[in-house]
Design a protein around this motif. Structure first.
Motif, PDB file in Angstrom:
ATOM      1  N   ASP A 125      29.507  29.450  97.425  1.00 23.64           N
ATOM      2  CA  ASP A 125      30.412  28.335  97.710  1.00 23.64           C
ATOM      3  C   ASP A 125      31.724  28.440  96.943  1.00 23.64           C
ATOM      4  O   ASP A 125      31.728  28.373  95.712  1.00 23.64           O
ATOM      5  CB  ASP A 125      29.730  27.011  97.345  1.00 23.64           C
ATOM      6  N   VAL A 139      35.061  26.934  95.532  1.00 24.37           N
ATOM      7  CA  VAL A 139      35.468  25.577  95.153  1.00 24.37           C
ATOM      8  C   VAL A 139      36.941  25.480  94.776  1.00 24.37           C
ATOM      9  O   VAL A 139      37.480  24.376  94.648  1.00 24.37           O
ATOM     10  CB  VAL A 139      34.595  25.025  94.000  1.00 24.37           C
ATOM     11  N   GLU A 197      37.546  30.915  92.964  1.00 25.05           N
ATOM     12  CA  GLU A 197      36.483  30.403  92.092  1.00 25.05           C
ATOM     13  C   GLU A 197      35.324  29.905  92.940  1.00 25.05           C
ATOM     14  O   GLU A 197      35.503  29.052  93.811  1.00 25.05           O
ATOM     15  CB  GLU A 197      37.006  29.217  91.254  1.00 25.05           C
ATOM     16  N   VAL A 209      31.176  28.332  92.654  1.00 24.98           N
ATOM     17  CA  VAL A 209      30.514  27.432  91.706  1.00 24.98           C
ATOM     18  C   VAL A 209      30.230  28.164  90.404  1.00 24.98           C
ATOM     19  O   VAL A 209      30.409  27.622  89.324  1.00 24.98           O
ATOM     20  CB  VAL A 209      29.199  26.879  92.303  1.00 24.98           C
ATOM     21  N   ALA A 260      31.446  31.447  89.292  1.00 28.74           N
ATOM     22  CA  ALA A 260      32.324  32.410  88.623  1.00 28.74           C
ATOM     23  C   ALA A 260      33.718  32.433  89.232  1.00 28.74           C
ATOM     24  O   ALA A 260      33.938  31.986  90.348  1.00 28.74           O
ATOM     25  CB  ALA A 260      31.711  33.809  88.706  1.00 28.74           C
ATOM     26  N   ALA A 261      34.656  32.986  88.444  1.00 28.60           N
ATOM     27  CA  ALA A 261      36.023  33.208  88.914  1.00 28.60           C
ATOM     28  C   ALA A 261      36.183  34.683  89.248  1.00 28.60           C
ATOM     29  O   ALA A 261      35.677  35.538  88.521  1.00 28.60           O
ATOM     30  CB  ALA A 261      37.013  32.820  87.830  1.00 28.60           C
ATOM     31  N   SER A 262      36.875  34.998  90.329  1.00 32.90           N
ATOM     32  CA  SER A 262      37.112  36.380  90.723  1.00 32.90           C
ATOM     33  C   SER A 262      38.586  36.596  91.014  1.00 32.90           C
ATOM     34  O   SER A 262      39.248  35.730  91.593  1.00 32.90           O
ATOM     35  CB  SER A 262      36.317  36.725  91.983  1.00 32.90           C
ATOM     36  N   THR A 282      34.436  40.301  90.322  1.00 33.33           N
ATOM     37  CA  THR A 282      33.745  39.095  89.876  1.00 33.33           C
ATOM     38  C   THR A 282      33.138  39.295  88.504  1.00 33.33           C
ATOM     39  O   THR A 282      32.502  40.298  88.244  1.00 33.33           O
ATOM     40  CB  THR A 282      32.622  38.744  90.860  1.00 33.33           C
ATOM     41  N   GLU A 283      33.365  38.297  87.661  1.00 37.59           N
ATOM     42  CA  GLU A 283      32.614  38.245  86.416  1.00 37.59           C
ATOM     43  C   GLU A 283      31.554  37.187  86.622  1.00 37.59           C
ATOM     44  O   GLU A 283      31.870  36.030  86.855  1.00 37.59           O
ATOM     45  CB  GLU A 283      33.520  37.797  85.269  1.00 37.59           C
ATOM     46  N   ASN A 284      30.329  37.600  86.560  1.00 40.86           N
ATOM     47  CA  ASN A 284      29.258  36.694  86.908  1.00 40.86           C
ATOM     48  C   ASN A 284      28.379  36.435  85.703  1.00 40.86           C
ATOM     49  O   ASN A 284      27.569  37.255  85.314  1.00 40.86           O
ATOM     50  CB  ASN A 284      28.435  37.322  88.041  1.00 40.86           C
ATOM     51  N   LYS A 285      28.548  35.252  85.126  1.00 40.55           N
ATOM     52  CA  LYS A 285      27.773  34.973  83.913  1.00 40.55           C
ATOM     53  C   LYS A 285      26.341  34.580  84.218  1.00 40.55           C
ATOM     54  O   LYS A 285      25.488  34.581  83.349  1.00 40.55           O
ATOM     55  CB  LYS A 285      28.456  33.874  83.085  1.00 40.55           C
ATOM     56  N   THR A 286      26.085  34.209  85.475  1.00 41.28           N
ATOM     57  CA  THR A 286      24.745  33.753  85.814  1.00 41.28           C
ATOM     58  C   THR A 286      23.749  34.909  85.802  1.00 41.28           C
ATOM     59  O   THR A 286      22.576  34.728  85.590  1.00 41.28           O
ATOM     60  CB  THR A 286      24.739  33.077  87.191  1.00 41.28           C
ATOM     61  N   LYS A 325      22.970  41.838  89.312  1.00 39.73           N
ATOM     62  CA  LYS A 325      21.910  42.232  90.233  1.00 39.73           C
ATOM     63  C   LYS A 325      20.739  42.788  89.436  1.00 39.73           C
ATOM     64  O   LYS A 325      20.922  43.397  88.394  1.00 39.73           O
ATOM     65  CB  LYS A 325      22.449  43.280  91.203  1.00 39.73           C
ATOM     66  N   ARG A 329      18.595  35.146  96.461  1.00 38.69           N
ATOM     67  CA  ARG A 329      19.406  36.263  95.962  1.00 38.69           C
ATOM     68  C   ARG A 329      19.004  36.503  94.516  1.00 38.69           C
ATOM     69  O   ARG A 329      19.294  35.685  93.636  1.00 38.69           O
ATOM     70  CB  ARG A 329      20.898  35.949  96.058  1.00 38.69           C
ATOM     71  N   VAL A 363      19.293  33.300  92.071  1.00 36.90           N
ATOM     72  CA  VAL A 363      20.449  32.491  91.660  1.00 36.90           C
ATOM     73  C   VAL A 363      20.706  31.421  92.721  1.00 36.90           C
ATOM     74  O   VAL A 363      21.163  30.327  92.407  1.00 36.90           O
ATOM     75  CB  VAL A 363      21.690  33.366  91.399  1.00 36.90           C
ATOM     76  N   GLN A 364      20.395  31.767  93.978  1.00 33.17           N
ATOM     77  CA  GLN A 364      20.532  30.796  95.065  1.00 33.17           C
ATOM     78  C   GLN A 364      19.722  31.293  96.255  1.00 33.17           C
ATOM     79  O   GLN A 364      19.311  32.448  96.313  1.00 33.17           O
ATOM     80  CB  GLN A 364      21.992  30.619  95.472  1.00 33.17           C
ATOM     81  N   GLY A 378      22.737  28.238  99.382  1.00 26.12           N
ATOM     82  CA  GLY A 378      24.002  28.010  98.703  1.00 26.12           C
ATOM     83  C   GLY A 378      23.798  27.042  97.559  1.00 26.12           C
ATOM     84  O   GLY A 378      22.957  26.134  97.646  1.00 26.12           O
ATOM     85  N   ILE A 379      24.552  27.225  96.499  1.00 23.71           N
ATOM     86  CA  ILE A 379      24.346  26.432  95.287  1.00 23.71           C
ATOM     87  C   ILE A 379      24.631  24.948  95.533  1.00 23.71           C
ATOM     88  O   ILE A 379      23.873  24.078  95.086  1.00 23.71           O
ATOM     89  CB  ILE A 379      25.215  26.974  94.128  1.00 23.71           C
ATOM     90  N   ILE A 380      25.714  24.648  96.251  1.00 24.30           N
ATOM     91  CA  ILE A 380      26.069  23.237  96.447  1.00 24.30           C
ATOM     92  C   ILE A 380      24.979  22.511  97.241  1.00 24.30           C
ATOM     93  O   ILE A 380      24.565  21.404  96.884  1.00 24.30           O
ATOM     94  CB  ILE A 380      27.460  23.108  97.103  1.00 24.30           C
ATOM     95  N   ALA A 381      24.488  23.153  98.295  1.00 23.55           N
ATOM     96  CA  ALA A 381      23.427  22.521  99.098  1.00 23.55           C
ATOM     97  C   ALA A 381      22.158  22.330  98.265  1.00 23.55           C
ATOM     98  O   ALA A 381      21.483  21.304  98.369  1.00 23.55           O
ATOM     99  CB  ALA A 381      23.131  23.374 100.327  1.00 23.55           C
ATOM    100  N   PRO A 408      38.491  24.890  88.049  1.00 25.93           N
ATOM    101  CA  PRO A 408      37.508  24.784  86.971  1.00 25.93           C
ATOM    102  C   PRO A 408      37.939  25.535  85.712  1.00 25.93           C
ATOM    103  O   PRO A 408      38.702  26.490  85.804  1.00 25.93           O
ATOM    104  CB  PRO A 408      36.242  25.421  87.555  1.00 25.93           C
ATOM    105  N   PHE A 438      32.217  23.768  88.503  1.00 23.83           N
ATOM    106  CA  PHE A 438      32.425  22.740  89.508  1.00 23.83           C
ATOM    107  C   PHE A 438      31.185  21.862  89.553  1.00 23.83           C
ATOM    108  O   PHE A 438      30.065  22.362  89.610  1.00 23.83           O
ATOM    109  CB  PHE A 438      32.665  23.416  90.858  1.00 23.83           C
TER     110      PHE A 438
END
Lengths: 125, 381
Positions: free
Chosen positions: A34, A36, A57, A59, A61-63, B3-7, B10, B30, B41-42, B45-48, B309, B332
């Motif tokens: 998603d 945002v 961005e 939910v 991470a920022a890219s 992408t920097e993905n802190k969550t 893979k 995923r 992680v989802q 989708g995370i929002i849903a 954010p 967010f």
């Protein structure tokens, strides 16, 4: 009829004459999840190939979004300010980011066509 | 695009699998590496998934967390030597949040402690600790508890499900009669088709909900049974993070760590009255002093005025542009409908409403100190 090229950084550029419309690919939005917020460059800014041009961005991470070719920013998709989810809904259409006046059309030769990009994205898992 | 993905990244081949791994994959999760475990992680989708937990019922796999029991006649006394929470005052089946502190008053980990019904042989406590800390925690606890003639029984064969949201209670009651009789932060034993369950009314989302511990080989069957119920859907780590952020709950290693004390972190409510008077836990000098005189910095909530954010690490500046702290969690908030963050600031800037600015990509984003939680909690007390 514009011709669309793709970068290994998952941007697309649809070139019509000396301008190109740039966004992130459907594969990229799928990976991001998603969206945002989208930060777009100033109109009139000159970018060279590979420059950080925009930020997307999700939910989590920022890219950075890179310029797939060099040029001058002649338009940005202001609709993304209020509706960043358009990037998820239609990444390669309504979810476009910027329009560039190309500096050097020869830079397009380093990019992939749709079939080559599809194979590339597939290999990314 | 990069992408920097802190969550999580893979998953690699070395990632451990929870008992629900196959179910996650079958549900379209995923999978990412989180604290050494392959976890979703989802799904869609995370929002849903976030909205699912806020409005109906969401099922999370939290089997990566560390589950153990502390057994011995002096179990409560022994644990009190390591945490500032009032453990001796816990009634049977009651649960409490506390922290393992170090000699500086820093936080080694945070945990939930439940007093199990004692028997003739003495007392027993159940604890749940963070996945990333569990090996260190268990080594530390095992050594420390031995001096109290207590044993640490690590339960590696148990899965843990979190079932969260306003409809979770009705769904669980239908599947497991009596579950809805639990009060907030109360736990008890239940039976589901002959499978022994430990259910507590607790969670990490700010919603009413339950956590269910059960033998690993029955976990998929229970998860499938709950997911088959109307109003239930699976949720991943992404939604778990956005839910807890809106609920103002700390994430270990981000909002709290060895450099933050429970008082600075706004967790003084978790330090019992008797413990404040008596001390007797690691770092009690620092922590009791901060309780009396106030800490020099505090954890705060932040509402950003724009849509961009601010993430962990962003500098927090005062109205004059001088640095006063740093963001420890940010993103967010789907229920808030905008960006929210938590961080630490010098104590003089912590009052709700204080205007501050968060530095993101060289720009100062206007923000204000906000009360935590960001959303009205749905806990059923």
């Amino acid at each position: 009829m514009p011709t669309t090229y793709f970068s290994e950084d998952h941007e697309w550029i649809a070139v019509d004459g000396d301008t190109g419309t740039v966004g992130i690919t459907d594969y990229a939005q799928e990976q991001l999840g998603d969206v945002v917020f989208v930060e777009l460059p100033e109109i009139g800014r000159t970018v060279i190939k590979g420059d950080d041009m925009a930020v997307v961005e999700s939910v989590k991470a920022a890219s950075e979004v890179y310029a797939p070719v060099g040029g001058e920013v002649v338009a940005v998709n202001e609709a993304l300010e209020d509706n960043p989810a358009a990037v998820n809904e239609d990444a390669e259409g309504e979810g476009w980011f910027v329009r560039l006046k190309l500096a050097d059309a020869a830079e397009l030769e380093d990019l992939m066509d749709a079939a080559a990009y599809a194979a590339f994205a597939e290999s990314q898992g | 695009m990069a992408t920097e993905n802190k969550t999580g990244n893979k998953t690699g081949p070395a990632a451990l699998r929870t008992p629900l791994y196959d179910l996650h994959v079958a549900q379209g999760g995923r999978m990412v590496d989180f604290a050494g475990y392959a976890l979703p992680v989802q799904y869609g989708g995370i929002i849903a998934e976030h909205e699912q937990a806020r409005s109906r019922a969401a099922l999370f796999d939290v089997s990566h967390m560390g589950q153990a029991r502390i057994v011995g006649a002096r179990a409560a006394e022994a644990l009190e030597s390591l945490v500032p929470g009032d453990i001796a005052g816990l009634g049977a089946g009651r649960m409490r949040y506390t922290q393992l502190t170090d000699d500086n008053g820093g936080i080694r980990d945070d945990l939930m402690v439940t007093r199990l019904a004692g028997d003739a042989s003495g007392d027993a406590l159940a604890i749940v600790v963070n996945a990333a800390c569990k090996d260190d925690d268990f080594a530390y606890l095992g050594a420390a508890l031995a001096g109290w003639d207590c044993s640490l029984e690590i339960d590696e064969s148990a899965a843990l499900l979190a079932f969260q949201g306003p409809e979770a209670a009705a769904v669980l009651e239908a599947a497991i009669p009596g579950a809805d009789g639990l009060a907030f932060l109360q736990g008890d034993c239940f039976d589901w088709r002959g499978v022994p369950l430990w259910i507590s009314r607790s969670g990490y989302t700010g919603e009413d909900g339950f956590e269910i511990s059960l033998p690993a080989h029955h976990a998929a069957a229970l998860a499938e049974a709950l997911l088959a119920c109307d109003g239930v859907a699976p949720a991943g780590l992404g939604a778990r993070d956005s839910l807890r952020l809106e609920a103002g709950l700390c994430l270990y290693g981000h909002d709290i760590d060895l450099t933050t004390t429970p008082v600075e972190a706004g967790l003084a409510w978790s330090i019992g009255k008797r413990r404040r008077a008596e001390g007797g836990f690691p770092g009690d000098g620092t922590i009791l002093d901060q309780l009396r005189n106030g800490p020099t910095r505090r954890r705060i909530g932040l509402r950003l005025e724009g849509r961009a954010p601010a993430r962990e690490g962003a500098e927090i500046c005062n109205a004059d542009g001088a640095p006063v702290g740093r963001v420890t969690s940010g993103g967010f908030g789907p229920t808030v409908g905008g960006p929210v963050a938590m961080g630490y600031v010098a104590a003089g800037h912590a009052a709700p409403g204080t205007p501050l600015a968060l530095t993101v990509r060289g720009r100062a984003l206007p923000a204000r100190v906000a009360c935590l939680p960001f959303i009205a909690p749905g806990y059923r007390r």
